[in-house]
Scaffold this active site. Structure first.
Site, PDB file in Angstrom:
ATOM      1  N   GLU A 184      -2.955   1.101  -6.500  1.00 26.58           N
ATOM      2  CA  GLU A 184      -1.879  -0.123  -6.682  1.00 26.58           C
ATOM      3  C   GLU A 184      -1.562   0.275  -8.337  1.00 26.58           C
ATOM      4  O   GLU A 184      -2.514   0.558  -9.112  1.00 26.58           O
ATOM      5  CB  GLU A 184      -2.467  -1.389  -6.310  1.00 26.58           C
ATOM      6  CG  GLU A 184      -1.557  -2.421  -6.229  1.00 26.58           C
ATOM      7  CD  GLU A 184      -0.133  -2.040  -5.461  1.00 26.58           C
ATOM      8  OE1 GLU A 184       0.806  -1.317  -5.968  1.00 26.58           O
ATOM      9  OE2 GLU A 184      -0.374  -2.214  -4.179  1.00 26.58           O
TER      10      GLU A 184
ATOM     11  N   CYS B  72       0.817  -1.175  -0.006  1.00 24.04           N
ATOM     12  CA  CYS B  72       0.128   0.156  -0.050  1.00 24.04           C
ATOM     13  C   CYS B  72       1.018   1.218  -0.065  1.00 24.04           C
ATOM     14  O   CYS B  72       1.518   1.499   0.759  1.00 24.04           O
ATOM     15  CB  CYS B  72      -0.872   0.196   1.220  1.00 24.04           C
ATOM     16  SG  CYS B  72      -1.924   1.361   1.316  1.00 24.04           S
TER      17      CYS B  72
END
Length: 255
Positions: free
Chosen positions: A111, A2
């Protein structure tokens, strides 16, 4: 992993979802980047007798975990994530896993999928039904040589759920609302008691929306970075190698 996320809920929505007493007003944050302040929810002191509400408090934390024993941050890596599978055994995170677990309110995360020699495709990964989720986090107080103190934190990550694995093989750990109290209870719940919570999110929780490379620059902080673009499909959807989102060198100069 993340490397970027967002928090779009209002203070009132965050208060209600996490059962907090009160939050100061804050604007939507579309592109939260490493070394910036992030909101964490932590366990408070023992509630007064007769209170039926969980005692939780909000904490502003610098995103980038620094163990308390680190003296020189110039040569210490920027740790924004902690692997859930090994955090309890790592010297950097062991104490926080036992004593300083937290929840990180988020409206989703970004992402990047590597496309071979082509540039990475960014995705905005958000709850299908909207709203806020809680990432599992760890926090640690840190003080510099002059005695100035701040709280620092990291996001716990785990294997990606099957529907997101075509983008990346890791994702943040998501703690469901029914498990908030157990995760935050560092007095009676040891890491082994909450290990079952450190798992991929259920497959119907998130949807992945392809977005432009505007999110790559942390200076871009408006809603336009979440606008859908045409996806460039990979030749083959397979488990990619771990990769890092683009970062600006300016982010690395907090100290």
């Amino acid at each position: 992993m993340c490397g970027r996320f967002s928090l779009l809920g209002t203070p009132e929505e965050i208060e209600a979802w996490f059962d907090l007493m009160e939050l100061e007003d804050f604007p939507p944050r579309y592109n939260i980047a490493p070394t910036q302040p992030i909101l964490m929810v932590v366990s408070g002191e023992t509630p007064p007798p007769g209170s039926n509400r969980p005692n939780r408090r909000a904490l502003l934390v610098r995103w980038g975990f620094i163990p308390g024993w680190v003296k020189d941050t110039a040569n210490y890596p920027l740790m924004i994530n902690a692997r859930a599978e090994t955090a309890i055994d790592k010297a950097s995170f062991k104490a926080a896993m036992r004593h300083r677990r937290a929840l990180i309110p988020a409206s989703g995360f970004y992402e990047w999928r590597r496309n071979g020699d082509r540039k990475a495709q960014a995705y905005w990964v958000r709850p299908r039904d909207g709203g806020v989720v809680a990432f599992a986090g760890l926090y640690e107080p840190w003080a510099n040589a002059e005695g100035s103190e701040m709280d620092t934190g990291a996001v716990l990550t785990t294997e990606a759920s099957d529907n997101l694995r075509f983008i990346h093989d890791r994702m943040p750990v998501v703690i469901e609302q029914k498990d908030f109290s157990r995760w935050l209870d560092c007095k009676s719940q040891e890491p082994r008691h909450v290990a079952d919570l450190l798992k991929p999110a259920r497959e119907d929780l998130f949807e992945a929306i392809p977005v432009s490379d505007k999110v790559n620059k942390f200076e871009n902080t408006g809603p336009e970075i979440q606008e859908r673009v045409e996806d460039t499909p990979p030749e083959e959807r397979k488990r990619p190698q771990r990769s890092k989102p683009p970062q600006s060198d300016a982010q690395m100069k907090l100290f």
